[in-house]
Design a protein around this motif. Structure first.
Motif, PDB file in Angstrom:
ATOM      1  N   LEU A  51       0.767  -1.081   0.125  1.00 31.50           N
ATOM      2  CA  LEU A  51      -0.119   0.093  -0.015  1.00 31.50           C
ATOM      3  C   LEU A  51       0.924   1.231   0.125  1.00 31.50           C
ATOM      4  N   CYS A  52       0.513   2.177  -0.729  1.00 30.65           N
ATOM      5  CA  CYS A  52       1.296   3.428  -0.996  1.00 30.65           C
ATOM      6  C   CYS A  52       0.428   4.596  -0.166  1.00 30.65           C
ATOM      7  N   ILE A  53       1.025   4.894   0.922  1.00 33.01           N
ATOM      8  CA  ILE A  53       0.325   6.072   1.853  1.00 33.01           C
ATOM      9  C   ILE A  53       0.621   7.638   1.545  1.00 33.01           C
ATOM     10  N   LEU A  54      -0.056   8.125   1.224  1.00 32.51           N
ATOM     11  CA  LEU A  54       0.303   9.651   0.976  1.00 32.51           C
ATOM     12  C   LEU A  54      -0.379  10.317   2.162  1.00 32.51           C
ATOM     13  N   TYR A  55       0.551  11.430   2.997  1.00 27.68           N
ATOM     14  CA  TYR A  55      -0.163  12.170   3.755  1.00 27.68           C
ATOM     15  C   TYR A  55       0.281  13.483   3.337  1.00 27.68           C
ATOM     16  N   PRO A  56      -0.771  14.631   4.060  1.00 34.57           N
ATOM     17  CA  PRO A  56      -0.162  16.022   3.885  1.00 34.57           C
ATOM     18  C   PRO A  56       0.997  16.167   4.377  1.00 34.57           C
ATOM     19  N   HIS A  57       1.329  15.840   5.634  1.00 34.06           N
ATOM     20  CA  HIS A  57       2.674  16.011   6.569  1.00 34.06           C
ATOM     21  C   HIS A  57       2.516  15.095   7.560  1.00 34.06           C
ATOM     22  N   LEU A  58       3.861  15.104   8.319  1.00 36.80           N
ATOM     23  CA  LEU A  58       3.712  14.356   9.455  1.00 36.80           C
ATOM     24  C   LEU A  58       4.275  15.013  10.452  1.00 36.80           C
ATOM     25  N   ARG A  59       4.062  16.269  10.601  1.00 33.07           N
ATOM     26  CA  ARG A  59       4.663  17.461  11.521  1.00 33.07           C
ATOM     27  C   ARG A  59       3.839  17.491  12.829  1.00 33.07           C
ATOM     28  N   ASP A  60       2.406  16.899  12.848  1.00 33.91           N
ATOM     29  CA  ASP A  60       1.872  17.118  14.130  1.00 33.91           C
ATOM     30  C   ASP A  60       1.194  15.793  14.737  1.00 33.91           C
ATOM     31  N   LEU A  92       0.079  20.754  -3.454  1.00 26.38           N
ATOM     32  CA  LEU A  92      -0.658  20.129  -4.514  1.00 26.38           C
ATOM     33  C   LEU A  92       0.048  19.714  -5.589  1.00 26.38           C
ATOM     34  N   ALA A  93       1.271  20.180  -6.084  1.00 24.73           N
ATOM     35  CA  ALA A  93       1.788  19.747  -7.229  1.00 24.73           C
ATOM     36  C   ALA A  93       2.796  18.609  -6.750  1.00 24.73           C
ATOM     37  N   GLU A  94       3.319  18.619  -5.203  1.00 23.86           N
ATOM     38  CA  GLU A  94       3.834  17.445  -4.941  1.00 23.86           C
ATOM     39  C   GLU A  94       3.188  16.285  -4.554  1.00 23.86           C
ATOM     40  N   GLN A  95       2.090  16.413  -4.305  1.00 22.51           N
ATOM     41  CA  GLN A  95       1.050  15.130  -4.161  1.00 22.51           C
ATOM     42  C   GLN A  95       0.612  14.594  -5.272  1.00 22.51           C
ATOM     43  N   ARG A  96       0.463  15.382  -6.214  1.00 22.61           N
ATOM     44  CA  ARG A  96      -0.106  15.010  -7.582  1.00 22.61           C
ATOM     45  C   ARG A  96       1.402  14.093  -8.281  1.00 22.61           C
ATOM     46  N   LYS A  97       2.776  14.673  -8.228  1.00 16.25           N
ATOM     47  CA  LYS A  97       3.732  13.693  -8.462  1.00 16.25           C
ATOM     48  C   LYS A  97       3.877  12.519  -7.536  1.00 16.25           C
ATOM     49  N   GLN A  98       3.371  12.447  -6.147  1.00 17.86           N
ATOM     50  CA  GLN A  98       3.375  11.461  -5.375  1.00 17.86           C
ATOM     51  C   GLN A  98       2.472  10.421  -5.804  1.00 17.86           C
ATOM     52  N   LEU A  99       1.295  10.611  -6.593  1.00 12.16           N
ATOM     53  CA  LEU A  99       0.334   9.789  -7.060  1.00 12.16           C
ATOM     54  C   LEU A  99       1.095   8.950  -7.926  1.00 12.16           C
ATOM     55  N   ARG A 100       1.812   9.681  -9.022  1.00 11.20           N
ATOM     56  CA  ARG A 100       2.342   8.947 -10.100  1.00 11.20           C
ATOM     57  C   ARG A 100       3.575   7.857  -9.366  1.00 11.20           C
ATOM     58  N   GLN A 101       4.029   8.372  -8.733  1.00  7.68           N
ATOM     59  CA  GLN A 101       5.221   7.542  -7.802  1.00  7.68           C
ATOM     60  C   GLN A 101       5.123   6.466  -7.205  1.00  7.68           C
ATOM     61  N   CYS A 102       3.600   6.438  -6.491  1.00  9.05           N
ATOM     62  CA  CYS A 102       2.984   5.314  -5.928  1.00  9.05           C
ATOM     63  C   CYS A 102       3.016   4.062  -7.165  1.00  9.05           C
ATOM     64  N   VAL A 103       2.668   4.328  -8.556  1.00  7.71           N
ATOM     65  CA  VAL A 103       2.376   3.541  -9.614  1.00  7.71           C
ATOM     66  C   VAL A 103       4.122   3.056  -9.955  1.00  7.71           C
ATOM     67  N   ASP A 104       4.938   4.038 -10.053  1.00  8.15           N
ATOM     68  CA  ASP A 104       6.298   3.627 -10.604  1.00  8.15           C
ATOM     69  C   ASP A 104       6.875   2.767  -9.461  1.00  8.15           C
ATOM     70  N   GLU A 105       6.413   2.980  -8.039  1.00  5.37           N
ATOM     71  CA  GLU A 105       7.036   1.882  -7.010  1.00  5.37           C
ATOM     72  C   GLU A 105       6.585   0.632  -7.206  1.00  5.37           C
ATOM     73  N   GLY A 106       5.308   0.359  -7.776  1.00  2.71           N
ATOM     74  CA  GLY A 106       4.718  -1.017  -7.875  1.00  2.71           C
ATOM     75  C   GLY A 106       3.768  -1.252  -6.693  1.00  2.71           C
TER      76      GLY A 106
END
Length: 350
Positions: A51-60, A92-106
């Motif tokens: 599972l590929c997990i995307l958070y807004p942040h992990l600072r709180d 927003l731009a970073e999370q769009r990129k990470q959505l593609r990254q999840c696919v690339d990572e298998g």
């Protein structure tokens, strides 16, 4: 032998739940009245899923608690996690990129703690992977399923708690609201819920201060508001706003305004314990993390499962508290827990 038995008993007591009490919205959205049910979570996997997990942040504390819940449930189910954080609600731009990254990572699926309610729609639709909503609501049709709570209710419940103490016709009181980032996520829903709840009461909303959930920004907003409204009766805000407000009032030896929190954190728990925070919501975020992993595993294994087998829209019950949680392990991460970015996978090379 006795000590071994005690160790086994303790391990069973602290392991993640294999059944959850949840609120379930059968119509596929966080609207209307949910049904309360006990959901038996899936058994461990025979064949691992990633599972590929995307958070807004992990600072709180909020997202850290979600993180621990996901790690716990992934270990119980023997699932693999790969976790990324965007860097904030403006990313927003970073999370769009990470959505593609999840696919690339298998990965097999994406669990998305979205930085925006609707602005990621095109990127989500373009993803070949199933996307599950995590904590933050997504626009209709974007997610296979979602775990969360209605953020309108988070605002409404705190507003209702306050309105019951200041009904129409009683002495008027003033309040300032600090709902969080102006990002199109849950902030507007918190605001509207709070405003609706206090509408027919003696409470006057004098100002609303929106800003990113960083301590520096929230502290500045609180300081500015206290300077502009010295007679303020109540300050209602997210966990970080509530925490910095308590600190500001302590520095000035002030006992007003009284502080309430729309969501929970370790600092809010301490504030309730010390009587510095009057009331707070907990949406049991650590359990939300557990539920999100369990839901994704359930539906990846049984895509055609019924709502009873794998509920599509669910979350833990919201707790509205005027005293500290006696059992915070469903809401808060452990004191020594630190962010985890990989479960069952090799660490990312430096």
């Amino acid at each position: 032998m006795r000590s071994l038995s005690l160790c086994i008993l303790l391990a069973l007591l602290v392991r993640p739940a294999s059944a959850f009490e949840v609120d379930h919205w059968p119509d596929g959205a966080f609207t209307g009245q949910p049904t309360r049910l006990t959901w038996p979570a899936p058994a461990p996997l025979a064949k691992p899923l990633t599972l590929c997990i995307l958070y807004p942040h992990l600072r709180d504390a909020y997202w850290l608690s979600v993180n621990q819940g996901m790690v716990e449930e992934a270990k119980r189910l023997e699932a693999k996690l790969r976790i990324h954080e965007a860097g904030g609600y403006g990313a927003l731009a970073e999370q769009r990129k990470q959505l593609r990254q999840c696919v690339d990572e298998g990965s097999d699926a994406i669990l998305l703690g979205a930085v925006s309610y609707g602005a990621l729609a095109d990127a989500i639709r373009q993803s070949p992977l199933p996307v599950f909503g995590l904590v933050n609501d997504l626009a209709p049709g974007l997610a296979v399923a979602q775990v969360g709570v209605p953020w309108y209710q988070m605002g409404w419940r705190i507003g209702h708690w306050l309105a019951e103490r200041h009904p129409a016709g009683s002495q008027p009181v003033s309040v300032a609201l600090f709902p969080g980032p102006d990002s199109g996520s849950g902030t507007a829903l918190v605001e509207s819920g709070f405003i609706d709840a206090i509408r027919d009461s003696a409470i006057r909303l004098v100002t609303t201060a929106r800003g990113d959930n960083s301590r520096e920004i929230q502290r500045t907003l609180v300081q500015q508001t206290l300077a502009r409204h010295p007679g303020l009766d109540y300050l209602v805000g997210g966990a970080i706003a509530a925490e910095v407000a308590v600190n500001e009032l302590a520095q000035h030896h002030a006992d007003r305004p009284r502080v309430l929190a729309t969501y929970f954190s370790h600092g809010v728990q301490r504030g309730l314990l010390r009587g510095k925070i009057l009331a707070a919501n907990s949406d049991q975020m650590r359990e939300q993390g557990q539920l999100a992993v369990a839901q994704a595993v359930c539906l990846l294994r049984q895509p055609d499962a019924t709502e009873t087998q794998c509920p599509r829209v669910m979350g833990p019950p919201i707790l509205t508290l005027s005293a500290p949680l006696s059992a915070p392990e469903h809401s808060l991460s452990d004191g020594d827990f630190r962010p985890v970015y990989r479960v069952g996978l090799a660490p990312t090379p430096p």
